[in-house]
Write a protein that holds these residues in place. Structure first.
Motif, mmCIF file in Angstrom:
data_model
loop_
_atom_site.group_PDB
_atom_site.id
_atom_site.type_symbol
_atom_site.label_atom_id
_atom_site.label_comp_id
_atom_site.label_asym_id
_atom_site.label_seq_id
_atom_site.Cartn_x
_atom_site.Cartn_y
_atom_site.Cartn_z
ATOM 1 N N PRO A 1 0.809 -1.225 0.000
ATOM 2 C CA PRO A 1 0.000 0.000 0.000
ATOM 3 C C PRO A 1 0.843 1.276 0.000
ATOM 4 C CG PRO A 1 -0.879 -1.577 1.565
ATOM 5 C CD PRO A 1 0.422 -2.139 1.085
ATOM 6 N N THR B 1 3.283 1.957 -1.745
ATOM 7 C CA THR B 1 3.744 2.329 -3.090
ATOM 8 C C THR B 1 2.699 3.128 -3.862
ATOM 9 O OG1 THR B 1 2.909 0.261 -4.071
ATOM 10 C CG2 THR B 1 5.157 0.253 -3.198
ATOM 11 N N ILE B 2 1.499 3.257 -3.330
ATOM 12 C CA ILE B 2 0.441 4.034 -3.986
ATOM 13 C C ILE B 2 0.599 5.493 -3.565
ATOM 14 C CG2 ILE B 2 -2.053 4.365 -4.218
ATOM 15 C CD1 ILE B 2 -2.384 1.371 -3.709
ATOM 16 N N LYS B 3 1.067 6.310 -4.489
ATOM 17 C CA LYS B 3 1.430 7.687 -4.167
ATOM 18 C C LYS B 3 0.770 8.676 -5.130
ATOM 19 C CE LYS B 3 5.995 6.387 -2.363
ATOM 20 N NZ LYS B 3 5.718 6.760 -0.962
ATOM 21 N N TYR C 1 -8.148 -2.736 -2.121
ATOM 22 C CA TYR C 1 -7.130 -2.264 -3.065
ATOM 23 C C TYR C 1 -7.717 -1.270 -4.062
ATOM 24 C CZ TYR C 1 -4.131 -2.255 -7.169
ATOM 25 O OH TYR C 1 -3.373 -1.861 -8.244
ATOM 26 N N GLU D 1 -6.556 2.557 -4.362
ATOM 27 C CA GLU D 1 -5.796 2.883 -5.564
ATOM 28 C C GLU D 1 -6.580 3.708 -6.573
ATOM 29 O OE1 GLU D 1 -4.228 2.438 -9.589
ATOM 30 O OE2 GLU D 1 -6.102 1.544 -8.862
ATOM 31 N N LYS D 2 -7.899 3.554 -6.595
ATOM 32 C CA LYS D 2 -8.711 4.284 -7.561
ATOM 33 C C LYS D 2 -9.386 5.506 -6.950
ATOM 34 C CE LYS D 2 -12.502 3.808 -10.873
ATOM 35 N NZ LYS D 2 -13.502 2.880 -11.490
ATOM 36 N N LEU E 1 -6.982 7.720 -4.123
ATOM 37 C CA LEU E 1 -5.890 8.348 -4.858
ATOM 38 C C LEU E 1 -6.406 9.403 -5.828
ATOM 39 C CD1 LEU E 1 -2.862 8.466 -5.534
ATOM 40 C CD2 LEU E 1 -3.237 6.620 -7.183
#
Length: 288
Positions: free
Chosen positions: A49, A51-53, A81, A85-86, A89
């Protein structure tokens, strides 16, 4: 007679090929198609998680604190996830783009949501979506069941009578929301309340003025539908079981009481009233 030998051999060979081919077809028809579940996303495919930037600042993605699989008792890992991530972010990236060149670009996210209003609808929506998700992930403790501190427990009992009654109100208010929004447990000067907000509104926004958020639960369909479909109650039951009371307790400030201070040396001097908190805790230790 010799002229008939070749066609006869050819006919026998052709029949043999046809029979052999039919046997092969029968065998192929017996092969089973794999079940749908075998195509599900494997746990090993989930990234870290962290790594989601975001593409840029000033606002960064909050640390999730857990792996995607850790939420399995609350939500499907692939749903968590996708949510992070969607949706989360996306709010962060859109907020970073929209806030540049505005009077808000140097605000911390708590300061921004506390003063943003309908005069800046895009920033308000993106800021609320980003801020609320930050609180949402920290409002859940998926690997353990926690308890509120003594001071927060007292406040809950004063407001609802018991934790069981708070849970009833939590589920009732969550089911009362029509459309998308958020469910909150807030502190209003020491009084614990449960409320809902529409879309991405936040209790601390000036046009809501609903108190200081301790717990945030996402009631948009993307948060729960892939796991629970329309059963919002089941989703809320699971969330309540794993509410992060440690996080809420750090954000809780007990209500202010008024005490009288009497100056005995000068009886004619009026009594002075001072407001002091019922606890030594002066400010929230955690803010997102």
């Amino acid at each position: 007679m010799t002229k008939l030998k070749l066609p006869l051999i050819a006919i026998i060979s052709l029949n043999f090929l046809i029979l052999t081919s039919c046997g092969t077809k029968d065998e192929l028809n017996e092969v089973q198609i794999p079940e749908r579940e075998s195509f599900a996303t494997q746990n090993s495919n989930f990234p870290d998680p962290a790594t989601i930037k975001t593409k840029q600042g000033p606002y960064e993605m909050a640390h999730l604190g857990y792996g995607f699989n850790d939420y399995a008792e609350i939500l499907k890992p692939e749903s968590v996830y996708l949510h992070l991530e969607k949706y989360h972010l996306s709010y962060a990236n859109k907020l970073n783009t929209t806030v540049h060149g505005t009077p808000f670009e140097r605000d911390s996210i708590p300061a921004l949501v506390s003063r943003i209003d309908n005069n800046s609808p895009k920033i308000k929506n993106f800021a609320g979506g980003y801020y609320n998700h930050n609180l949402y992930w920290k409002s859940l403790s998926p690997l353990e069941q926690t308890k509120p501190t003594e001071s927060l427990t007292i406040a809950i009992n004063e407001s609802f009578g018991s934790m069981a009654e708070l849970k009833k109100e939590f589920i009732s208010k969550g089911n009362s929301l029509v459309g998308a929004g958020w469910l909150w447990i807030v502190n209003n000067n020491g009084v614990i309340q449960v409320m809902v907000t529409a879309n991405n509104d936040t209790p601390s926004m000036p046009e809501v003025n609903g108190g200081y958020p301790l717990i945030a639960i996402d009631l948009w369909e993307h948060a729960y539908y892939s796991t629970y479909e329309d059963d919002v109650t089941a989703y809320l039951e699971a969330c309540f079981k794993f509410l992060n009371w440690g996080f809420a307790s750090k954000r809780f400030i007990p209500k202010v009481q008024t005490t009288e201070v009497v100056n005995t040396a000068t009886p004619s001097t009026p009594k002075v009233q001072r407001t002091v908190p019922t606890s030594s805790q002066q400010t929230p230790k955690t803010e997102e």
